[in-house]
Every structure is written in structure tokens, then in C-alpha cells.
Design an enzyme around this catalytic site. Structure first.
Site, PDB file in Angstrom:
ATOM      1  CB  THR A 191      -4.347  -8.031   8.385  1.00 20.36           C
ATOM      2  OG1 THR A 191      -5.217  -7.468   7.390  1.00 20.36           O
ATOM      3  CG2 THR A 191      -4.170  -9.511   8.129  1.00 20.36           C
ATOM      4  CG  ASN A 193      -6.395 -10.208  14.675  1.00 19.75           C
ATOM      5  OD1 ASN A 193      -6.962  -9.655  15.617  1.00 19.75           O
ATOM      6  ND2 ASN A 193      -6.438  -9.729  13.444  1.00 19.75           N
ATOM      7  N   PRO A 194      -5.796 -10.676  18.231  1.00 20.97           N
ATOM      8  CG  PRO A 194      -5.595  -8.687  19.447  1.00 20.97           C
ATOM      9  CD  PRO A 194      -5.222  -9.330  18.157  1.00 20.97           C
ATOM     10  CG  HIS A 246      -2.052  -1.020   1.077  1.00 14.60           C
ATOM     11  ND1 HIS A 246      -2.900  -1.349   2.112  1.00 14.60           N
ATOM     12  CD2 HIS A 246      -2.439  -1.791   0.033  1.00 14.60           C
ATOM     13  CE1 HIS A 246      -3.764  -2.283   1.706  1.00 14.60           C
ATOM     14  NE2 HIS A 246      -3.491  -2.580   0.456  1.00 14.60           N
TER      15      HIS A 246
HETATM   16  P1  OAD Z   1      -7.639  -2.970  10.281  1.00 16.51           P
HETATM   17  O1  OAD Z   1      -7.734  -1.753  11.119  1.00 16.51           O
HETATM   18  O2  OAD Z   1      -8.758  -3.292   9.350  1.00 16.51           O
HETATM   19  O3  OAD Z   1      -7.494  -4.242  11.215  1.00 16.51           O
HETATM   20  C1  OAD Z   1      -6.576  -4.287  12.269  1.00 16.51           C
HETATM   21  C2  OAD Z   1      -6.566  -5.702  12.815  1.00 16.51           C
HETATM   22  O4  OAD Z   1      -5.562  -5.762  13.834  1.00 16.51           O
HETATM   23  C3  OAD Z   1      -7.868  -6.164  13.447  1.00 16.51           C
HETATM   24  O5  OAD Z   1      -8.195  -7.466  12.977  1.00 16.51           O
HETATM   25  C4  OAD Z   1      -7.558  -6.193  14.953  1.00 16.51           C
HETATM   26  O6  OAD Z   1      -8.259  -7.241  15.638  1.00 16.51           O
HETATM   27  C5  OAD Z   1      -6.077  -6.471  14.934  1.00 16.51           C
HETATM   28  N1  OAD Z   1      -5.347  -6.000  16.112  1.00 16.51           N
HETATM   29  C6  OAD Z   1      -5.642  -4.951  16.913  1.00 16.51           C
HETATM   30  N2  OAD Z   1      -4.700  -4.818  17.867  1.00 16.51           N
HETATM   31  C7  OAD Z   1      -3.781  -5.795  17.647  1.00 16.51           C
HETATM   32  C8  OAD Z   1      -2.578  -6.178  18.287  1.00 16.51           C
HETATM   33  N3  OAD Z   1      -2.098  -5.515  19.339  1.00 16.51           N
HETATM   34  N4  OAD Z   1      -1.894  -7.245  17.791  1.00 16.51           N
HETATM   35  C9  OAD Z   1      -2.369  -7.914  16.714  1.00 16.51           C
HETATM   36  N5  OAD Z   1      -3.493  -7.601  16.071  1.00 16.51           N
HETATM   37  C10 OAD Z   1      -4.204  -6.556  16.523  1.00 16.51           C
HETATM   38  O7  OAD Z   1      -6.235  -2.919   9.523  1.00 16.51           O
HETATM   39  P2  OAD Z   1      -5.735  -3.693   8.217  1.00 16.51           P
HETATM   40  O8  OAD Z   1      -6.194  -5.100   8.191  1.00 16.51           O
HETATM   41  O9  OAD Z   1      -4.287  -3.438   8.136  1.00 16.51           O
HETATM   42  O10 OAD Z   1      -5.648   0.262   3.320  1.00 16.51           O
HETATM   43  O11 OAD Z   1      -6.457  -2.895   7.078  1.00 16.51           O
HETATM   44  C11 OAD Z   1      -6.160  -3.215   5.778  1.00 16.51           C
HETATM   45  C12 OAD Z   1      -6.143  -1.987   4.931  1.00 16.51           C
HETATM   46  O12 OAD Z   1      -7.378  -1.308   5.048  1.00 16.51           O
HETATM   47  C13 OAD Z   1      -5.119  -0.927   5.326  1.00 16.51           C
HETATM   48  O13 OAD Z   1      -3.851  -1.137   4.776  1.00 16.51           O
HETATM   49  C14 OAD Z   1      -5.709   0.304   4.765  1.00 16.51           C
HETATM   50  C15 OAD Z   1      -7.085   0.066   5.346  1.00 16.51           C
HETATM   51  O14 OAD Z   1      -8.086   0.856   5.035  1.00 16.51           O
HETATM   52  C16 OAD Z   1      -5.364   1.350   2.622  1.00 16.51           C
HETATM   53  O15 OAD Z   1      -5.133   2.417   3.156  1.00 16.51           O
HETATM   54  C17 OAD Z   1      -5.341   1.151   1.132  1.00 16.51           C
END
Ligand code: OAD
Length: 235
Positions: free
Chosen positions: A178, A203-204, A108
């Protein structure tokens, strides 16, 4: 173990404990806007100053964050197994690079790269600009934007190809922090699985990818990833 090829796919959750808010969790809003509504070419066209204010905020926030033990453990894993490890990240915060990760595909883009809207030149830029400044291209003087992939835009095809190739060859796929709802990253664990990889989720929360996983760690990544890497390396 010697034949393993490991791919880690990371998302915003890996940086949560460094202080970077996730997109879909609490704290995902800025001034009442959702990232999904500002990180678009349409929003930039309509009000580039507003979108830049959002990115100034994000750059300032991330500039004050440091890699956490999960980023550091992955960098150490790469140091130990070299090119048999590939990191694919959806994060634009640069914290994997700050931890020393070399073989990394930022699908990204990066908050720390800018792109000219006129001549398409891309360059590294770590400067923190005062609001409401809008940086301009050193080459042609036109308005620039963050070199990140916005909603509705295509991913860089070369980066994506490298990512798919790494995923197809993986024997182990680590899926870290993610939500698994944004494509094409969300398809990668399934492809790895189809090619016989062991899939491990950190992932929690449960995600749409959880049912694919052979192993699941429901702690924060900063807690679970270092232990997994240590156990793997100790064999
Ligand atoms: P999200 O905000 O959608 O998801 C974050 C994930 O991290 C969730 O599943 C949480 O449960 C998990 N999480 C939270 N705290 C955590 C921790 N301490 N350890 C491990 N996991 C934890 O973020 P992404 O999946 O990265 O795209 O989102 C994907 C894409 O959507 C991003 O890159 C961005 C976004 O909109 C663009 O900007 C193109």
C-alpha cells in the site's frame, strides 16, 4: 508467539503480480481516465454508463486473475493461527477470498457486490455484463452500482470499528503493497505502533509508512510475504 495477534493491512501492490494494475503506478489509467476521477458519486451521477463501463472493464480484468503466493501465504497463516489473524484490505478485487481467507475486512467494499441506488439492498454478483449494460435491482428495478467505497464517501462504520479494534490489539502488523496515502487505512500502522506492535512493511518502494516500520522488505510481495510467513510459523 502463542500470544501474538497479527493484522495484515493490504493494498493494490499485493495483487500486482496477479495482474491487477495498482492505482498510482503504471497502468493505473483506463481510457485516459484516472480511477480517482471515475470512482466518485459525482461521476456516477453525471454519467453512470461511463462509470459502469469502467467497472465492467475492472470486473472482466479481475475475473481473469488468480491469487498469487502472497495471498496464499496469508490464507495459510490464518489457517495456522486462526482468529489471532485478521486481514484488513483496501482491495476490492476479492483475491484474498479466492485464496481462502476467512477473517477479512474489506474496508473499501468489493467489486463482486452490487448495491441498489434506490433501496440500498446489497448482494453478491459475479456476472460479467456486456457493455453498455447497466445492471438493475432484482427487488425494485432501479439502477445499481458497485458496492465499493468511492472517493468522498464514508467507510462502513461497523467494518471500520472492527478494523480499528483488531489494529489496537495487534502485536504484529504487516503492511503489504500500500502507498499509505489514503486514509483512514494509512493511519492504522501508526496506531498499531502506539499500542506496541511490531510493524513490518512489504513494498518495493519507500512509502510514508516506511519510517514507522521495524522491518522492511523491498521485494515484490509475492516474493517476500511467503518467506516471512514460513519463518514466523517455523518460529
Ligand atoms: P496504490 O496504487 O496507491 O499503491 C500501491 C503500492 O503497492 C505502492 O506503494 C507500490 O510501491 C506497491 N507495489 C507495487 N507493486 C508491488 C508488489 N509487487 N508487491 C508489493 N507492493 C507493490 O494502492 P493502495 O495503497 O491500495 O481506494 O491505494 C489505496 C486506495 O487508494 C485504494 O484502495 C483505492 C485507491 O484509490 C478506493 O478506491 C477508495
Amino acid at each position: 508467539m502463542i500470544e501474538d495477534r497479527i493484522v495484515a493491512l493490504t493494498g493494490a501492490g499485493i495483487s500486482a503480480e496477479s495482474g491487477v494494475p495498482t492505482f498510482r503506478g503504471q497502468g493505473g489509467l483506463w481510457e485516459g481516465f484516472r480511477a480517482q476521477d471515475l470512482a466518485t458519486p459525482q461521476a456516477f451521477k453525471k454519467d453512470p454508463g461511463l462509470v459502469w463501463a469502467f467497472y465492467h472493464y475492472r470486473r472482466r480484468l479481475v475475473a481473469g486473475c488468480r491469487p498469487n503466493p502472497a495471498h496464499e501465504a496469508l490464507a495459510l497463516l490464518e489457517e495456522s493461527i486462526g482468529s489471532r489473524f485478521t486481514l484488513i484490505t483496501q482491495n476490492v478485487d476479492g483475491l484474498h477470498k479466492d485464496a481462502g481467507q476467512q477473517n477479512i475486512i474489506e474496508i473499501h467494499g468489493s467489486l463482486w457486490e452490487l448495491k441498489c441506488t434506490a433501496c440500498s439492498q446489497i448482494w453478491q454478483d459475479r456476472e460479467i455484463y456486456p457493455d453498455p449494460a447497466m445492471p438493475t435491482c432484482p427487488g425494485c428495478g432501479q439502477i445499481v452500482r458497485p458496492a465499493v467505497v468511492w472517493f468522498g464517501e464514508s467507510l462502513d462504520p461497523m467494518r471500520l470499528l472492527s478494523a480499528w479494534q483488531a489494529v489496537e490489539q495487534a502485536t504484529i502488523m504487516l503492511v503489504i503493497g500500500t502507498s499509505g496515502v489514503v486514509f483512514p487505512a494509512a493511519q492504522m500502522p501508526e496506531l498499531a505502533r502506539q499500542h506496541g506492535a511490531l510493524v513490518v512493511e512489504f513494498n518495493p518502494e519507500e512509502t510514508p509508512l516506511s519510517s514507522l516500520a521495524d522491518e522492511v522488505y523491498r521485494e515484490a510481495a509475492a516474493q517476500s510475504v511467503p518467506g516471512w510467513c514460513r519463518n514466523y510459523l517455523e518460529g
